[in-house]
Scaffold this motif. Structure first.
Motif, PDB file in Angstrom:
ATOM      1  N   GLU A 239     -20.438  28.817 -19.082  1.00 15.88           N
ATOM      2  CA  GLU A 239     -20.210  30.133 -18.490  1.00 15.88           C
ATOM      3  C   GLU A 239     -20.580  30.113 -17.007  1.00 15.88           C
ATOM      4  O   GLU A 239     -19.817  30.504 -16.136  1.00 15.88           O
ATOM      5  CB  GLU A 239     -21.085  31.146 -19.231  1.00 15.88           C
ATOM      6  CG  GLU A 239     -20.676  32.577 -19.044  1.00 15.88           C
ATOM      7  CD  GLU A 239     -19.559  32.957 -20.021  1.00 15.88           C
ATOM      8  OE1 GLU A 239     -18.565  33.498 -19.553  1.00 15.88           O
ATOM      9  OE2 GLU A 239     -19.697  32.683 -21.246  1.00 15.88           O
ATOM     10  N   ARG A 240     -21.764  29.618 -16.775  1.00 19.32           N
ATOM     11  CA  ARG A 240     -22.304  29.560 -15.417  1.00 19.32           C
ATOM     12  C   ARG A 240     -21.396  28.677 -14.532  1.00 19.32           C
ATOM     13  O   ARG A 240     -21.137  29.010 -13.372  1.00 19.32           O
ATOM     14  CB  ARG A 240     -23.709  28.975 -15.555  1.00 19.32           C
ATOM     15  CG  ARG A 240     -24.518  28.852 -14.343  1.00 19.32           C
ATOM     16  CD  ARG A 240     -25.639  29.886 -14.255  1.00 19.32           C
ATOM     17  NE  ARG A 240     -26.215  29.756 -12.927  1.00 19.32           N
ATOM     18  CZ  ARG A 240     -27.283  29.011 -12.663  1.00 19.32           C
ATOM     19  NH1 ARG A 240     -27.949  28.438 -13.643  1.00 19.32           N
ATOM     20  NH2 ARG A 240     -27.715  28.883 -11.424  1.00 19.32           N
ATOM     21  N   ALA A 241     -20.948  27.581 -15.106  1.00 16.96           N
ATOM     22  CA  ALA A 241     -20.098  26.654 -14.349  1.00 16.96           C
ATOM     23  C   ALA A 241     -18.810  27.345 -13.931  1.00 16.96           C
ATOM     24  O   ALA A 241     -18.373  27.242 -12.780  1.00 16.96           O
ATOM     25  CB  ALA A 241     -19.789  25.418 -15.195  1.00 16.96           C
ATOM     26  N   LEU A 242     -18.230  28.087 -14.857  1.00 14.92           N
ATOM     27  CA  LEU A 242     -16.971  28.771 -14.567  1.00 14.92           C
ATOM     28  C   LEU A 242     -17.171  29.816 -13.466  1.00 14.92           C
ATOM     29  O   LEU A 242     -16.366  29.936 -12.534  1.00 14.92           O
ATOM     30  CB  LEU A 242     -16.448  29.435 -15.852  1.00 14.92           C
ATOM     31  CG  LEU A 242     -15.005  29.911 -15.803  1.00 14.92           C
ATOM     32  CD1 LEU A 242     -14.068  28.753 -15.531  1.00 14.92           C
ATOM     33  CD2 LEU A 242     -14.622  30.592 -17.118  1.00 14.92           C
ATOM     34  N   GLU A 243     -18.266  30.542 -13.596  1.00 19.45           N
ATOM     35  CA  GLU A 243     -18.606  31.554 -12.606  1.00 19.45           C
ATOM     36  C   GLU A 243     -18.713  30.921 -11.219  1.00 19.45           C
ATOM     37  O   GLU A 243     -18.121  31.381 -10.249  1.00 19.45           O
ATOM     38  CB  GLU A 243     -19.976  32.105 -12.995  1.00 19.45           C
ATOM     39  CG  GLU A 243     -20.190  33.581 -12.784  1.00 19.45           C
ATOM     40  CD  GLU A 243     -21.537  33.934 -13.400  1.00 19.45           C
ATOM     41  OE1 GLU A 243     -22.542  33.836 -12.673  1.00 19.45           O
ATOM     42  OE2 GLU A 243     -21.593  34.217 -14.620  1.00 19.45           O
ATOM     43  N   GLU A 244     -19.482  29.871 -11.170  1.00 21.24           N
ATOM     44  CA  GLU A 244     -19.715  29.160  -9.909  1.00 21.24           C
ATOM     45  C   GLU A 244     -18.398  28.644  -9.330  1.00 21.24           C
ATOM     46  O   GLU A 244     -18.129  28.735  -8.136  1.00 21.24           O
ATOM     47  CB  GLU A 244     -20.682  28.001 -10.174  1.00 21.24           C
ATOM     48  CG  GLU A 244     -21.085  27.197  -8.960  1.00 21.24           C
ATOM     49  CD  GLU A 244     -21.970  27.982  -7.996  1.00 21.24           C
ATOM     50  OE1 GLU A 244     -22.539  29.004  -8.429  1.00 21.24           O
ATOM     51  OE2 GLU A 244     -22.054  27.576  -6.834  1.00 21.24           O
TER      52      GLU A 244
ATOM     53  N   VAL B 230      -9.770  24.412 -16.359  1.00 20.57           N
ATOM     54  CA  VAL B 230      -9.172  24.431 -17.692  1.00 20.57           C
ATOM     55  C   VAL B 230     -10.121  23.776 -18.691  1.00 20.57           C
ATOM     56  O   VAL B 230     -10.244  24.213 -19.831  1.00 20.57           O
ATOM     57  CB  VAL B 230      -7.776  23.762 -17.683  1.00 20.57           C
ATOM     58  CG1 VAL B 230      -7.862  22.264 -17.798  1.00 20.57           C
ATOM     59  CG2 VAL B 230      -6.894  24.333 -18.779  1.00 20.57           C
ATOM     60  N   SER B 231     -10.828  22.750 -18.248  1.00 17.73           N
ATOM     61  CA  SER B 231     -11.767  22.098 -19.148  1.00 17.73           C
ATOM     62  C   SER B 231     -12.860  23.081 -19.577  1.00 17.73           C
ATOM     63  O   SER B 231     -13.252  23.139 -20.751  1.00 17.73           O
ATOM     64  CB  SER B 231     -12.360  20.877 -18.446  1.00 17.73           C
ATOM     65  OG  SER B 231     -13.638  20.607 -18.903  1.00 17.73           O
ATOM     66  N   LEU B 232     -13.331  23.888 -18.620  1.00 13.84           N
ATOM     67  CA  LEU B 232     -14.366  24.869 -18.951  1.00 13.84           C
ATOM     68  C   LEU B 232     -13.814  25.966 -19.850  1.00 13.84           C
ATOM     69  O   LEU B 232     -14.464  26.395 -20.813  1.00 13.84           O
ATOM     70  CB  LEU B 232     -14.936  25.465 -17.662  1.00 13.84           C
ATOM     71  CG  LEU B 232     -15.794  24.505 -16.834  1.00 13.84           C
ATOM     72  CD1 LEU B 232     -16.078  25.075 -15.463  1.00 13.84           C
ATOM     73  CD2 LEU B 232     -17.097  24.195 -17.566  1.00 13.84           C
ATOM     74  N   LEU B 233     -12.604  26.413 -19.542  1.00 17.90           N
ATOM     75  CA  LEU B 233     -12.000  27.481 -20.350  1.00 17.90           C
ATOM     76  C   LEU B 233     -11.902  27.060 -21.809  1.00 17.90           C
ATOM     77  O   LEU B 233     -12.234  27.822 -22.715  1.00 17.90           O
ATOM     78  CB  LEU B 233     -10.606  27.821 -19.810  1.00 17.90           C
ATOM     79  CG  LEU B 233     -10.563  28.635 -18.518  1.00 17.90           C
ATOM     80  CD1 LEU B 233      -9.145  28.738 -18.001  1.00 17.90           C
ATOM     81  CD2 LEU B 233     -11.148  30.026 -18.761  1.00 17.90           C
ATOM     82  N   VAL B 234     -11.463  25.810 -22.027  1.00 14.65           N
ATOM     83  CA  VAL B 234     -11.303  25.350 -23.400  1.00 14.65           C
ATOM     84  C   VAL B 234     -12.670  25.247 -24.073  1.00 14.65           C
ATOM     85  O   VAL B 234     -12.846  25.654 -25.223  1.00 14.65           O
ATOM     86  CB  VAL B 234     -10.589  23.983 -23.424  1.00 14.65           C
ATOM     87  CG1 VAL B 234     -10.608  23.395 -24.816  1.00 14.65           C
ATOM     88  CG2 VAL B 234      -9.163  24.140 -22.933  1.00 14.65           C
TER      89      VAL B 234
END
Lengths: 904, 164
Positions: A206-211, A230-234
């Protein structure tokens, strides 16, 4: 530095250091000598002089001086640092680290030494030490970007990604708002992407996507941004968004298989093993149909459905896929299709399909159901594909007839000859394979690939001299041995090592195998420069990936082959040491003693001469090399071209053990690793280690014939040894006693019984029967005839296969060769061996080993002729070629051929 | 005709690196084994010897020898011209011959000529389309095939040197 010297000499000392850094070694040497004239015992000067000499190729003097300097001034960090640098230049990193540590004890905050130390720690993967050193560097110089980054990377490597992230956050906090300036945007973006990958590594998606979203404007690499997103979303389960993003990625590159895989995952249509339910297949089919509309130019979108479709649908898709490629003429079509041969039933469908195409083209000149005439080359490409198909299925005779027809049709296509060569190799005629490969080579002398392929075939056929001559055509300076070595041409070294091994030339074989091992050591070594370079250039993601690659470097197949080859050489060397080497080459053993003596003498003289020449050359080159500005650019001549020194080692088994350890560490799941371990430790009488190897074999594949062999041999050997007398032996015995019941194969069974039940379980397999027979003979030599009979009673049945048009026998050539060797040498039953040979010559008519009737080993075969006049390059002996005055095609006027006679 | 797809036909020179292609063609096309002089002449003729490629496959060739005459004039002798059987009828032979005839428009070239077996009507007709004429008959030109006689087909080029 140089503190104890008067001002004039202190300045001179600074000059030495400066000259060293600017590589003006002569100048430095002069300055050093000037100081030493007045202060002959000055430690730091002695050290620096040594270091300077080291760079001028005067190693032994260098070590002497540096050690002398250190002795005179043990309290000087300079002396220790220099000693460390000297070790580092010789790749003795552990020793170098010790020296640096001593230097730091005296001068703990010396940035230069700390930095050098950190590089060595990264190289040696002393990760906790690396973290420590990096922390010190950051504390000393916090305004230096590289120190922040280095500290973060150190934590990441030390498996603390979240700490690494925090450090980078802190670093970002020190930056101005308008950072980065225009010329640092790429680097900053890389740092950000690395930081986000750290969050991902620590599971904070979550944090990674936010960042990631927050930093989007500052990330320059937009593709990496999307892939990370896309890797984070999945991973977060946002599959709908993931799907959308994968579609965007596909529109950017519709041939990236990973994007398709990702899209399938988002749609819930993915399985790791490629097995799908009928519903799933339908879903996939629909998906790819729509994708195909979108991405008309993608070949991936057409190829992927062949993997999941089955039956009729597969056939239809394969048909649509293959047709245009045959029309266009794509030589790689078969290797594109060949993974499908592992899917049950698909090979049969393909066979049927291609045969239908062939029939239609032959009779109508067009594909079934098509109204368009195919170009004439289509038939040739179909034959080409069919030949490879039948080759894959082990039907070499049909494969050869297809490829011959293709060659007849269009004799100028080089790939046809390459494939013919490959088929012949598979069918057991290596000499003929080499001859056809050479023919392919001659058709385009400017093509390095076919040249290399030909070299490899020649080596496989043990034509080493010819292979060397051929390889040299594409090396630069004509001195091909060094050249191929310098280019780290490992396939060549492996193939030639294996050939030498087959020919019993262990010295040369070892030389080649060890050369490959050395390349891997060099590759490990080569990462050294990147420890500083990557931090400076901020290519952090790639750097960390590269380190991970280096950590598993030795699991690479080439290393595995080289190490296994070297171990085999050492084992053979141990079994038959060179002195009593009557079996070293067979010719020798056939000679009379007096002739042998003469030959030996001759050999010795020739060797001495060669050695002398080599040494002379070596001396010449090294002296002339040094005289030119102290740089070494002249290659030293190989002092041991035949690897004889390698043969003279005292203890070949310990040498082998070194390589075995690397194999055990990097290829623990390979049967071969543990087979070699077993052979080695049995010879070394290391009972428990051998037992460990047996257990590993049972873990990997208990039913494998070789596992069975080792198990029985081991307990048979142990059983025949004397009762233990020493305490350590008793200990070993008690371990074995405790372990034996845990092995299910031996549970409450004698070895003979265990052997019998092994046979019972694998009655129909030739190799299992052979293993049983060999063990039967080992356990009870009186049962030799029973063992031989059991092997001879094996039947070569038709391989089970539905829908095959041509039957194929089950046995494989290499297995039959192994059985022949078993009969001939282990069981020593020459009659049985020769019966076996006659029988196998029927099964493998192209095998030179069994002297099959079609093979080049048979004097009247066509291939024999081919190999004999390989040099004149005229293969198409068949007189089916067109007559000079016949015009065959459609009575068309433009079609003709004419004659001319050469006038002298 | 017949083939509905566009396949590009291109010409490429003969060099020592790919001369084996020409050998392969000759083995397949002609019952005569050519000796090294033939290949040396072909290489020496430069642009006058060409391989024809059907997409990427070498399927035909024209090989010439340049014969210097007194006064700097040059005669072009077509040693061989042939296309692999499956690839005939696609205009490849025409393309090869036209290539050489175009080169022959240079001023110092007086004529192009060749030998053809007397019963090879289709070849004779083919060459006549390009302006070749039978100028001579040589008895027993061939040794191992029948009929052993051949025609000399010639096409005059340079208008300045016509003596008629």
């Amino acid at each position: 530095m140089g503190a104890s010297l008067p001002a004039k000499e202190a300045n001179l000392f600074k000059l030495i250091v400066k000259s060293y850094e600017t590589k003006q070694y002569k100048k430095g040497l002069k300055a050093a000598d000037a100081i030493l004239k007045k202060f002959p015992d000055h430690g730091e000067t002695l050290s620096m002089k040594g270091l300077t000499l080291n760079c001028m190729d005067r190693k032994s003097e260098a070590y002497e001086l540096v050690r002398q300097g250190l002795k005179n001034d043990l309290k000087s960090h300079v002396c220790w640092h220099v000693y460390g640098l000297l070790y580092r230049s010789d790749r003795e990193y552990r020793e170098a680290i010790k020296c640096y540590r001593n230097a730091l004890k005296i001068d703990p905050d010396n940035i230069e030494i700390l930095r050098d130390l950190s590089l060595l720690q990264a190289q040696m993967r002393d990760l906790s030490g690396f973290v420590e050193t990096r922390q010190q560097l950051l504390t000393l110089k916090p305004n230096h970007r590289m120190n922040w980054i280095g500290f973060a990377v150190a934590h990441d490597l030390n498996s603390n990604a979240s700490k690494a992230f925090e450090i980078l956050e802190a670093y970002e906090g020190t930056l101005e708002d308008d950072h980065p300036p225009e010329n640092e945007r790429c680097e900053h973006g890389e740092m950000l992407l690395y930081k986000i990958s750290l969050l991902e590594k620590s599971g904070l998606f979550e944090r990674a996507l936010e960042e990631l979203h927050k930093k989007e404007p500052k990330i320059v690499d937009k593709l990496a941004y999307k892939e990370q997103e896309v890797s984070l979303l999945v991973k977060l389960g946002h599959l709908e968004e993931g799907e959308k993003l994968y579609r965007i990625l596909l529109s950017m590159n519709p041939d990236n298989y990973r994007y398709y895989e990702g899209l399938q995952k988002c749609l819930g249509l993915y399985s790791d093993n490629g097995h799908y339910s009928l519903d799933e297949i339908e879903g996939l089919d629909a998906l790819y149909k729509s994708l195909r509309q979108q991405y008309k130019w993608s070949s991936a979108v057409k190829r992927i459905p062949l993997d999941f479709l089955q039956g009729e649908k597969f056939k239809e898709a394969a048909d649509n896929y293959i047709r245009p490629l045959l029309t266009k003429g794509v030589p790689s079509l078969f290797s594109d299709l060949s993974p499908l041969y592992h899917h049950p039933g698909k090979a049969d469908i393909l066979e049927q399909l291609i045969l239908e195409l062939e029939h239609s083209i032959r009779t109508a000149g067009q594909y079934p159901g098509s109204s368009e005439k195919e170009p004439p080359s289509t038939l040739m490409w179909i034959l080409f594909l069919l030949a490879q198909h039948y080759d894959k299925r082990g039907q070499h005779e049909i494969a050869l007839s297809k490829i011959d027809e293709a060659i007849e049709h269009t004799p100028t296509v080089i790939d046809l000859y390459s494939v013919k060569s490959r088929i012949l190799k598979h069918s057991g005629d290596l000499a003929a394979a080499a001859a056809f490969s050479d023919e392919a080579r001659c058709m385009d002398l400017a093509d390095r690939y076919i040249n290399s392929e030909c070299v490899k075939r020649m080596l496989q056929a043990d034509q080493v001299a010819l292979a060397e001559k051929t390889a040299v055509l594409f090396t630069k300076d004509g001195d091909q041995h060094n050249n191929l070595h310098d280019m780290q041409c490992m396939w060549y070294e492996l193939a030639s090592g294996e050939s030498y091994f087959r020919q019993g030339d262990l010295g040369r074989a070892l030389k080649k195998f060890l050369a490959v091992e050395k390349h891997y050591a060099d590759i490990t070594e080569d990462q050294f420069d990147f420890h500083s370079y990557c931090l400076r250039k901020m290519t952090l993601r790639t750097y960390v990936e590269m380190l991970a690659f280096q950590d598993r470097l030795h699991s690479h197949i080439y290393f595995h082959k080289a190490a296994a080859g070297a171990i085999r050489c050492y084992i053979k060397l141990f079994d038959s040491p060179p002195k009593s080497a009557a079996e070293e080459d067979e010719d020798m053993s056939k000679l009379l003693p007096s002739q042998k003596k003469k030959m030996r003498q001759k050999q010795r003289k020739a060797e001495a001469r060669a050695k002398k020449e080599a040494e002379e050359k070596n001396e010449e080159s090294s002296t002339s090399g040094v005289s030119k500005s102290g740089k070494r650019h002249v290659k030293p001549v190989d002092p041991d071209p035949r690897g004889e020194k390698l043969l003279q080692i005292q203890d070949p088994l310990s040498e082998a053990a070194k390589y075995l350890k690397l194999l055990q560490k990097s290829s623990p799941d390979s049967l071969e690793t543990h087979l070699l371990a077993f052979e080695l430790y049995m010879r070394k009488q290391k009972i428990l280690l051998a037992f460990q190897a047996v257990k590993q074999l049972l873990r990997l594949d208990a039913e494998h014939p070789d596992s069975h062999r080792c198990l029985i041999k081991f307990f048979h050997k142990v059983g025949s040894m004397n009762a233990p007398s020493m305490d350590s032996e008793k200990l070993i015995w008690s371990v074995l006693e405790a372990e034996r019941p845990t092995i299910s194969q031996l549970h409450e069974k004698s070895l003979l019984e265990a052997n019998n039940s092994f046979l019972e379980n694998h009655k129909d397999s030739l190799m299992h029967r052979a293993a049983f027979a060999e063990m039967l003979y080992t356990l009870d030599p009186n049962k030799k005839s029973e063992a031989v009979k059991l092997i001879e009673d094996s039947t070569n049945d038709l391989a089970p296969r539905n829908g095959a048009i041509w039957p194929v026998k089950e046995w494989e050539l290499k297995d039959c060769v192994a059985v022949h060797k078993l009969l001939g040498s282990v069981l020593d039953e020459q009659d049985a061996a020769s019966r076996w040979k006659t029988r196998c010559a029927e099964y493998f008519p192209y095998s030179t080993y069994f002297e099959g009737r079609h093979s080049s080993a048979s004097p009247n075969s066509a291939l024999n002729q081919k190999c004999k006049n390989a040099e004149n390059g005229s293969p198409n002996h068949s007189v089916g070629a067109q007559n000079a005055n016949s015009i065959t095609s459609n009575g068309n006027l433009e079609a003709f051929s004419k004659l001319s006679i050469q006038q002298s | 005709m017949g083939v509905g797809r566009e396949v590009s036909i291109s010409l490429d020179g003969v060099r020592d690196k790919n001369i084996m292609q020409l050998r392969k063609l000759n083995i397949a096309l002609f019952p005569v084994r050519y000796n090294d002089n033939y290949y040396a002449d072909a290489l020496a003729s430069g642009e006058y010897t060409k391989l024809a490629y059907y997409s990427d496959i070498c399927v035909g060739a024209i090989a010439c020898r340049l014969e210097k005459k007194d006064g700097g004039a040059v005669r072009v002798y077509i040693m061989t011209l042939g296309v692999l059987a499956p690839y005939r009828g696609l205009g490849i032979g025409t393309k090869l011959l036209n290539h050489v005839l175009d080169l022959c428009s240079k001023p110092n070239i007086s004529e192009v000529y060749l030998h053809v077996q007397t019963n090879n009507d289709e070849a004779i007709n083919f060459y006549k389309k390009f302006g070749f004429e039978i100028t001579e008959t040589i008895q027993n030109y061939y040794t191992n095939i029948t009929p052993p006689d051949c025609y000399v087909l010639t096409k005059q080029i340079a208008p300045s040197s016509t003596k008629k």
